[in-house]
Design a protein around this motif. Structure first.
Motif, mmCIF file in Angstrom:
data_model
loop_
_atom_site.group_PDB
_atom_site.id
_atom_site.type_symbol
_atom_site.label_atom_id
_atom_site.label_comp_id
_atom_site.label_asym_id
_atom_site.label_seq_id
_atom_site.Cartn_x
_atom_site.Cartn_y
_atom_site.Cartn_z
ATOM 1 N N UNK A 1 1.128 -0.600 -0.116
ATOM 2 C CA UNK A 1 0.303 -0.089 -0.541
ATOM 3 C C UNK A 1 1.107 0.734 0.106
ATOM 4 N N UNK A 2 2.052 1.675 0.952
ATOM 5 C CA UNK A 2 2.978 2.076 0.846
ATOM 6 C C UNK A 2 3.572 2.597 -0.933
ATOM 7 N N UNK A 3 3.914 1.228 -1.606
ATOM 8 C CA UNK A 3 4.111 1.926 -3.059
ATOM 9 C C UNK A 3 3.292 1.900 -3.718
ATOM 10 N N UNK A 4 1.845 2.228 -3.532
ATOM 11 C CA UNK A 4 1.232 2.695 -4.373
ATOM 12 C C UNK A 4 0.015 1.628 -4.869
ATOM 13 N N UNK A 5 -0.519 0.512 -3.996
ATOM 14 C CA UNK A 5 -1.097 -0.471 -4.524
ATOM 15 C C UNK A 5 -2.297 0.649 -3.818
ATOM 16 N N UNK A 6 -3.743 0.345 -4.608
ATOM 17 C CA UNK A 6 -4.910 0.366 -3.975
ATOM 18 C C UNK A 6 -5.364 -0.907 -3.027
ATOM 19 N N UNK A 7 -5.134 -2.007 -3.282
ATOM 20 C CA UNK A 7 -5.491 -3.287 -2.982
ATOM 21 C C UNK A 7 -4.096 -4.560 -2.748
ATOM 22 N N UNK A 8 -5.138 -5.165 -1.578
ATOM 23 C CA UNK A 8 -3.374 -6.078 -1.308
ATOM 24 C C UNK A 8 -4.412 -7.482 -1.127
ATOM 25 N N UNK A 9 -4.019 -8.853 -1.890
ATOM 26 C CA UNK A 9 -4.822 -10.176 -1.038
ATOM 27 C C UNK A 9 -4.076 -11.025 -1.429
ATOM 28 N N UNK A 10 -4.407 -12.097 -0.425
ATOM 29 C CA UNK A 10 -3.693 -13.160 -0.859
ATOM 30 C C UNK A 10 -4.454 -14.523 -0.824
ATOM 31 N N UNK A 11 -3.265 -14.515 -2.151
ATOM 32 C CA UNK A 11 -3.908 -15.780 -3.125
ATOM 33 C C UNK A 11 -3.803 -17.062 -2.041
ATOM 34 N N UNK A 12 -3.647 -17.240 -1.126
ATOM 35 C CA UNK A 12 -4.141 -18.758 0.110
ATOM 36 C C UNK A 12 -5.107 -18.364 0.290
ATOM 37 N N UNK A 13 -5.968 -17.645 0.024
ATOM 38 C CA UNK A 13 -7.023 -17.445 0.283
ATOM 39 C C UNK A 13 -8.195 -17.672 -1.028
ATOM 40 N N UNK A 14 -8.801 -18.984 -1.028
ATOM 41 C CA UNK A 14 -9.449 -18.977 -1.835
ATOM 42 C C UNK A 14 -10.569 -18.014 -2.310
ATOM 43 N N UNK A 15 -11.080 -17.163 -1.760
ATOM 44 C CA UNK A 15 -12.177 -16.561 -1.960
ATOM 45 C C UNK A 15 -11.332 -15.484 -2.491
ATOM 46 N N UNK A 16 -9.969 -15.420 -2.561
ATOM 47 C CA UNK A 16 -9.719 -14.039 -4.098
ATOM 48 C C UNK A 16 -10.121 -14.336 -4.803
ATOM 49 N N UNK A 17 -9.848 -15.757 -5.541
ATOM 50 C CA UNK A 17 -10.104 -15.949 -6.716
ATOM 51 C C UNK A 17 -11.423 -16.450 -7.095
ATOM 52 N N UNK A 18 -11.575 -16.482 -6.429
ATOM 53 C CA UNK A 18 -14.042 -15.851 -6.548
ATOM 54 C C UNK A 18 -14.608 -15.039 -6.397
ATOM 55 N N UNK A 19 -14.045 -14.326 -5.373
ATOM 56 C CA UNK A 19 -14.217 -12.577 -5.417
ATOM 57 C C UNK A 19 -13.750 -11.830 -6.344
ATOM 58 N N UNK A 20 -12.616 -12.136 -7.232
ATOM 59 C CA UNK A 20 -11.589 -10.945 -8.039
ATOM 60 C C UNK A 20 -11.834 -11.224 -9.458
ATOM 61 N N UNK A 21 -12.550 -13.001 -9.470
ATOM 62 C CA UNK A 21 -13.078 -13.522 -10.845
ATOM 63 C C UNK A 21 -13.835 -11.840 -12.111
ATOM 64 N N UNK A 22 -12.680 -12.274 -13.373
ATOM 65 C CA UNK A 22 -12.950 -11.169 -14.536
ATOM 66 C C UNK A 22 -12.736 -9.616 -14.199
ATOM 67 N N UNK A 23 -12.297 -9.503 -13.143
ATOM 68 C CA UNK A 23 -11.194 -8.405 -12.969
ATOM 69 C C UNK A 23 -10.269 -7.164 -13.722
ATOM 70 N N UNK A 24 -9.461 -7.442 -13.875
ATOM 71 C CA UNK A 24 -8.151 -6.921 -14.213
ATOM 72 C C UNK A 24 -7.917 -6.843 -15.782
ATOM 73 N N UNK A 25 -7.646 -5.556 -16.060
ATOM 74 C CA UNK A 25 -7.258 -5.626 -17.856
ATOM 75 C C UNK A 25 -5.988 -6.002 -17.612
ATOM 76 N N UNK A 26 -5.361 -5.895 -16.800
ATOM 77 C CA UNK A 26 -3.965 -6.940 -17.356
ATOM 78 C C UNK A 26 -3.059 -7.179 -15.813
#
Length: 346
Positions: free
Chosen positions: A215-240
């Protein structure tokens, strides 16, 4: 010839040793650089340990080089004695193929000449930046802006351009959602640069242990990929998505995070092959791509961009005697975020 002090390995399982090597006499367009700082890249480790193929030992790694011009050839016009300069991952190319003429020397059809573990046009093995001096043709030398210190400039010559190039190529900027996989030497630079370009930036890391840094470096969001919900909640989100990790990951899982027409770009280079299900791409017209550093023109552009936006890597300066320890710490992800060798300790 110039005798250079170096640190080299004499085998895949050997520690670094102090040695001397001879750098070639200056040709008419060559520049002699007294190296002040050299960054440690994961590629150095892969190569030194023979993980990317056979190596001619002894090997002097290092392609994140910053120093001072101390001599120039008779036809050099771009640099003069005393200039602050850098050298990145390549020191020459054929200059004649279509890619070289486009300024994409990193993709030279005949193969660019890597800064180390290569063979130059004189038929001599190239040796890198864990050294006191290096001789490089002026066309492959970069000018370091005055407001970037040499120790901070060194990692930009690999980690900086490796992440800047795909961000620029795939048009990161306002209105784009960019995810960075991994917050290491490459990842932290990707976050800083993507943020400066105006993108909405998300870090995808194994855990939340570096969240505050991200977050200090400029990230707006930060998620743990060890949490399966990360992939469920962020499905279809990113351009790059910029994948910076040099380890085997579940590419299909990350592809699922791409929006329509999204692209995941690999800049990390794991030693083992990656595999994917092509339906992961077909379903949303997604793309899986790779990117390798940048050309000389783009690398200079990156340096100027970082100077304009006050972007520098987070570094830990070490002595030459600490290289072996630093390698182990890189492999253990125990560095925040780039080791830089003070070459005065050679």
């Amino acid at each position: 010839m110039v005798t250079a002090k170096v640190r080299a390995v004499d085998g895949a399982d050997q520690p670094f040793q102090a040695m001397t090597i001879e750098r070639r006499d200056l040709d008419t367009q060559d520049v002699l650089i007294e190296i002040k700082f050299a960054g440690i890249c994961h590629s150095d480790i892969h190569t030194a340990r023979g993980e990317w193929g056979p190596v001619n030992y002894p090997l002097v790694p290092g392609h994140e080089i910053a120093g001072i011009v101390t001599a120039v050839g008779s036809e050099v016009t771009k640099y003069k004695i005393g200039d602050r300069v850098g050298v990145g991952c390549m020191v020459d190319s054929c200059r004649e193929c279509a890619n070289c003429k486009k300024g994409e020397e990193q993709y030279c059809h005949k193969g660019n000449v890597p800064t180390y573990a290569g063979v130059d046009k004189y038929g001599q093995p190239t040796q890198g930046g864990y050294a006191s001096h290096i001789v490089v043709t002026e066309d492959f030398v970069l000018g370091i802006p005055d407001n970037i210190s040499l120790e901070h400039a060194a990692p930009l010559l690999c980690a900086g351009i490796t992440t800047y190039s795909p961000l620029r190529t795939w048009n990161a900027g306002p209105g784009k959602k960019v995810a960075v996989v991994g917050l290491g030497g490459l990842g932290h630079m990707a976050v800083k640069i993507a943020h400066a370009m105006g993108s909405e930036v998300t870090v995808l890391s194994q855990s939340l242990s570096k969240k505050d840094d991200g977050l200090k470096f400029g990230a707006d969001h930060y998620y743990a990929t060890s949490n399966p919900e990360t992939f469920q909640n962020l499905a279809g989100t990113f351009d790059l998505i910029i994948n910076t990790v040099s380890a085997k990951i579940d590419i299909d899982a990350y592809i699922s995070l791409l929006a329509l027409d999204g692209t995941i770009v690999n800049v990390g280079a794991p030693a083992e092959p990656l595999s994917l299900n092509v339906f992961s791409l077909i379903s949303q017209r997604r793309s899986f791509a790779g990117s390798m550093i940048g050309g000389i023109r783009e690398t200079q552009e990156m340096l100027d961009f970082c100077a304009e936006h006050n972007i520098v890597p987070e570094i830990e300066i070490i002595s030459a005697d600490q290289i072996d320890e630093a390698y182990e710490r890189v492999l253990a992800s125990d560095v925040r975020y780039r080791f830089v060798i003070d070459t005065s300790t050679l």
